[in-house]
Design a protein around this motif. Structure first.
Motif, PDB file in Angstrom:
ATOM      1  N   PRO A 101      55.998  25.243  30.245  1.00 57.14           N
ATOM      2  CA  PRO A 101      56.428  24.054  29.516  1.00 57.14           C
ATOM      3  C   PRO A 101      55.235  23.356  28.862  1.00 57.14           C
ATOM      4  O   PRO A 101      54.128  23.391  29.391  1.00 57.14           O
ATOM      5  N   GLN A 102      55.495  22.746  27.727  1.00 55.58           N
ATOM      6  CA  GLN A 102      54.489  21.976  26.996  1.00 55.58           C
ATOM      7  C   GLN A 102      53.762  21.013  27.946  1.00 55.58           C
ATOM      8  O   GLN A 102      54.396  20.372  28.776  1.00 55.58           O
ATOM      9  N   GLY A 103      52.453  20.968  27.852  1.00 55.64           N
ATOM     10  CA  GLY A 103      51.684  20.020  28.671  1.00 55.64           C
ATOM     11  C   GLY A 103      51.187  20.621  29.977  1.00 55.64           C
ATOM     12  O   GLY A 103      50.311  20.059  30.623  1.00 55.64           O
ATOM     13  N   MET A 104      51.772  21.774  30.365  1.00 56.30           N
ATOM     14  CA  MET A 104      51.278  22.416  31.592  1.00 56.30           C
ATOM     15  C   MET A 104      50.277  23.515  31.221  1.00 56.30           C
ATOM     16  O   MET A 104      50.337  24.063  30.128  1.00 56.30           O
ATOM     17  N   GLU A 105      49.373  23.825  32.153  1.00 54.32           N
ATOM     18  CA  GLU A 105      48.400  24.895  31.902  1.00 54.32           C
ATOM     19  C   GLU A 105      48.158  25.670  33.184  1.00 54.32           C
ATOM     20  O   GLU A 105      48.189  25.101  34.271  1.00 54.32           O
ATOM     21  N   MET A 106      47.876  26.970  33.033  1.00 52.47           N
ATOM     22  CA  MET A 106      47.608  27.762  34.230  1.00 52.47           C
ATOM     23  C   MET A 106      46.193  28.346  34.223  1.00 52.47           C
ATOM     24  O   MET A 106      45.521  28.362  33.194  1.00 52.47           O
ATOM     25  N   ASP A 107      45.792  28.803  35.391  1.00 50.33           N
ATOM     26  CA  ASP A 107      44.452  29.374  35.555  1.00 50.33           C
ATOM     27  C   ASP A 107      44.530  30.278  36.784  1.00 50.33           C
ATOM     28  O   ASP A 107      45.068  29.885  37.811  1.00 50.33           O
ATOM     29  N   LEU A 108      44.038  31.500  36.620  1.00 52.85           N
ATOM     30  CA  LEU A 108      44.186  32.468  37.714  1.00 52.85           C
ATOM     31  C   LEU A 108      42.908  32.591  38.534  1.00 52.85           C
ATOM     32  O   LEU A 108      42.715  33.551  39.287  1.00 52.85           O
ATOM     33  N   GLY A 109      42.034  31.578  38.396  1.00 54.86           N
ATOM     34  CA  GLY A 109      40.718  31.604  39.055  1.00 54.86           C
ATOM     35  C   GLY A 109      40.772  31.773  40.569  1.00 54.86           C
ATOM     36  O   GLY A 109      39.863  32.342  41.161  1.00 54.86           O
ATOM     37  N   ALA A 110      41.838  31.311  41.198  1.00 58.01           N
ATOM     38  CA  ALA A 110      41.902  31.389  42.660  1.00 58.01           C
ATOM     39  C   ALA A 110      42.270  32.788  43.162  1.00 58.01           C
ATOM     40  O   ALA A 110      42.141  33.070  44.349  1.00 58.01           O
ATOM     41  N   VAL A 111      42.741  33.654  42.261  1.00 61.00           N
ATOM     42  CA  VAL A 111      43.198  34.984  42.692  1.00 61.00           C
ATOM     43  C   VAL A 111      42.620  36.154  41.899  1.00 61.00           C
ATOM     44  O   VAL A 111      42.704  37.308  42.337  1.00 61.00           O
ATOM     45  N   ALA A 112      42.010  35.860  40.751  1.00 59.60           N
ATOM     46  CA  ALA A 112      41.594  36.937  39.841  1.00 59.60           C
ATOM     47  C   ALA A 112      40.562  37.876  40.469  1.00 59.60           C
ATOM     48  O   ALA A 112      40.638  39.093  40.303  1.00 59.60           O
ATOM     49  N   LYS A 113      39.604  37.303  41.202  1.00 59.96           N
ATOM     50  CA  LYS A 113      38.560  38.163  41.765  1.00 59.96           C
ATOM     51  C   LYS A 113      39.135  39.093  42.833  1.00 59.96           C
ATOM     52  O   LYS A 113      38.749  40.251  42.930  1.00 59.96           O
ATOM     53  N   GLY A 114      40.060  38.581  43.612  1.00 63.17           N
ATOM     54  CA  GLY A 114      40.707  39.414  44.623  1.00 63.17           C
ATOM     55  C   GLY A 114      41.499  40.533  43.980  1.00 63.17           C
ATOM     56  O   GLY A 114      41.409  41.699  44.372  1.00 63.17           O
ATOM     57  N   PHE A 115      42.266  40.172  42.963  1.00 65.77           N
ATOM     58  CA  PHE A 115      43.067  41.173  42.253  1.00 65.77           C
ATOM     59  C   PHE A 115      42.148  42.246  41.674  1.00 65.77           C
ATOM     60  O   PHE A 115      42.400  43.447  41.799  1.00 65.77           O
ATOM     61  N   ALA A 116      41.055  41.805  41.043  1.00 68.05           N
ATOM     62  CA  ALA A 116      40.100  42.742  40.440  1.00 68.05           C
ATOM     63  C   ALA A 116      39.480  43.631  41.522  1.00 68.05           C
ATOM     64  O   ALA A 116      39.265  44.827  41.304  1.00 68.05           O
ATOM     65  N   GLY A 117      39.222  43.060  42.686  1.00 64.89           N
ATOM     66  CA  GLY A 117      38.643  43.833  43.791  1.00 64.89           C
ATOM     67  C   GLY A 117      39.545  44.980  44.199  1.00 64.89           C
ATOM     68  O   GLY A 117      39.083  46.120  44.395  1.00 64.89           O
ATOM     69  N   ASP A 118      40.849  44.709  44.299  1.00 63.78           N
ATOM     70  CA  ASP A 118      41.799  45.773  44.662  1.00 63.78           C
ATOM     71  C   ASP A 118      41.860  46.844  43.581  1.00 63.78           C
ATOM     72  O   ASP A 118      41.917  48.038  43.871  1.00 63.78           O
ATOM     73  N   LEU A 119      41.848  46.376  42.335  1.00 63.06           N
ATOM     74  CA  LEU A 119      41.925  47.293  41.198  1.00 63.06           C
ATOM     75  C   LEU A 119      40.723  48.246  41.202  1.00 63.06           C
ATOM     76  O   LEU A 119      40.864  49.466  41.105  1.00 63.06           O
ATOM     77  N   LEU A 120      39.520  47.681  41.337  1.00 59.99           N
ATOM     78  CA  LEU A 120      38.301  48.495  41.317  1.00 59.99           C
ATOM     79  C   LEU A 120      38.242  49.417  42.533  1.00 59.99           C
ATOM     80  O   LEU A 120      37.860  50.579  42.426  1.00 59.99           O
ATOM     81  N   ALA A 121      38.622  48.894  43.705  1.00 63.61           N
ATOM     82  CA  ALA A 121      38.580  49.722  44.915  1.00 63.61           C
ATOM     83  C   ALA A 121      39.496  50.936  44.746  1.00 63.61           C
ATOM     84  O   ALA A 121      39.154  52.048  45.153  1.00 63.61           O
ATOM     85  N   GLY A 122      40.645  50.726  44.108  1.00 60.93           N
ATOM     86  CA  GLY A 122      41.580  51.826  43.857  1.00 60.93           C
ATOM     87  C   GLY A 122      40.919  52.895  42.995  1.00 60.93           C
ATOM     88  O   GLY A 122      41.029  54.091  43.268  1.00 60.93           O
ATOM     89  N   GLU A 123      40.220  52.457  41.959  1.00 58.39           N
ATOM     90  CA  GLU A 123      39.568  53.416  41.049  1.00 58.39           C
ATOM     91  C   GLU A 123      38.448  54.164  41.768  1.00 58.39           C
ATOM     92  O   GLU A 123      38.253  55.359  41.571  1.00 58.39           O
TER      93      GLU A 123
END
Ligand code: ADP
Ligand code: MG
Length: 353
Positions: free
Chosen positions: A168-190
């Motif tokens: 919705p207009q006026g709201m904003e998101m940020d994945l900073g609290a989870v992005a590094k963890g997600f990236a860690g799983d992705l890289l570990a898989g590779e």
């Protein structure tokens, strides 16, 4: 001459003795991504190939970062935040998976983790250099805008129908609290996919993923930062095919009029979470769980956090809590993997069962 030959033979035989087997050389690659220094270390015979491979992984990270950054004007997250409520196409299945998993963690944690806290993060100045303390009225308005349930995410139906996300207009998101963890799983898989059996992926001081064990077959030993003295470790956790993530009030903060304000916000108040905790470390085979839950449990506090641990065995995680008064708590599942570090042996550790 004879003596020298003897020495050389002796040295050679020592090197080839089973007990003196040489470890493969570590291959290390360092990069800057997701606002932090990333260090990938792999132990593998094929040094040249491994270095090139780790380089590819850092490029993959940079690509993901460019989609997730809330400040880069060409990122997917920026587009969603500035679309005035319109749908924005999700760029690929990886970003879709992250958004999907992040929203699911927001729900599981009852909103202690909330990816729409970004307007409040900005208001406190945690996105730049200029920090400020918003007024109570401003905080009230900001808190009303934090609500992950308002994030719309359509189903992913393949590359041709990528689906979209909207806020919705006026709201904003940020994945900073989870992005590094997600990236860690992705890289570990590779890393596992190419057959590397011993690697350590350090995604900034707060998220680390161990692939396999150390080259000698023993677990990786990772320090847990003492929030009272961030230069030292108060405990060591042994990891084998496992990740660890810490959220701490000491990681990013500012002081004003003798009060410390840190970057982990309580979505209910839009202000730094004052739960009585100064750091939460989560240990789990899933790095996303470590990253997301360390933030969420920091918001919940010791009592609710311990209850959450009891209520969610399916998430397969263990926790180390440190309170503002310096008390250390750990969950029972860390038995045999947790020890106090040198110099901290006399500290009491309460075990949560
Ligand atoms: P770090 O990114 O320093 O490792 P965290 O994983 O704990 O630390 O994430 C904190 C970041 O997440 C903050 O900088 C902010 O952008 C955002 N954030 C703060 N509080 C919350 C919250 N309750 N839920 C989701 N994101 C948050
Ligand atoms: Mg986190």
């Amino acid at each position: 001459m004879k003596k020298r030959l003897l020495c050389a033979l002796l040295a050679l035989s020592l090197l080839t003795l089973p007990g003196c087997k040489r470890d493969p050389e570590p291959v290390e690659v360092t990069a800057f991504a997701m606002d932090t220094v990333i260090q990938l270390t792999a132990y593998d015979g094929n040094t040249g190939g491994t270095r090139a491979f780790l380089g590819e992984l850092t490029a993959r990270l940079a690509e993901l970062d460019s989609q997730l950054s809330a400040t880069r004007e060409d990122s997917f997250v920026y587009a969603v935040n500035h679309a005035g409520g319109e749908w924005v196409e999700v760029p690929d299945s990886t970003v879709f998976a992250l958004l999907h998993d992040a929203l699911s963690l927001c729900e599981t944690t009852g909103g202690a983790l909330d990816i729409t806290a970004y307007p409040a993060v900005k208001a406190w100045g945690f996105t730049g250099e200029e920090h400020r303390v918003p007024s109570p009225a401003e905080l009230e308005t900001l808190a009303e805008k934090i609500d992950y349930t308002a994030v719309a995410l359509s189903d992913w139906a393949g590359e041709r129908h990528r689906g979209g996300a909207a806020l919705p207009q006026g709201m904003e998101m940020d994945l900073g609290a989870v992005a590094k963890g997600f990236a860690g799983d992705l890289l570990a898989g590779e890393v596992r996919d190419v057959g590397i059996t011993s690697a350590l992926l350090d995604l900034g001081q707060s998220t680390i993923v161990a692939v396999g064990s150390k080259p000698q077959g023993t677990p990786w030993r990772i320090g847990v930062v003492d929030p009272a003295r961030p230069g030292s470790y108060f405990a060591v956790v042994e990891l084998e095919d496992c990740a660890m993530g810490t959220s701490g009030g000491y990681q990013r903060y500012f002081e004003q009029d003798g009060i410390t304000y840190w970057h982990i916000l309580d979505p209910d108040t839009a202000a730094p979470a004052r739960s009585g905790l100064v750091s939460v470390t989560v240990v789990s085979p899933c790095a996303l769980t470590c990253d997301g839950l360390s933030t969420a449990l920091f918001v919940m506090g010791l009592e609710d956090g311990a209850q959450f641990w009891q209520d969610h065995p399916e998430l397969d995680f263990e926790v180390i809590f440190v309170t503002e008064t310096g008390e250390i708590y750990r969950t029972a599942g860390l038995e045999g993997r947790f020890s106090l570090a040198e110099g901290y042996e006399d500290r009491e550790v309460k075990v949560l069962e």
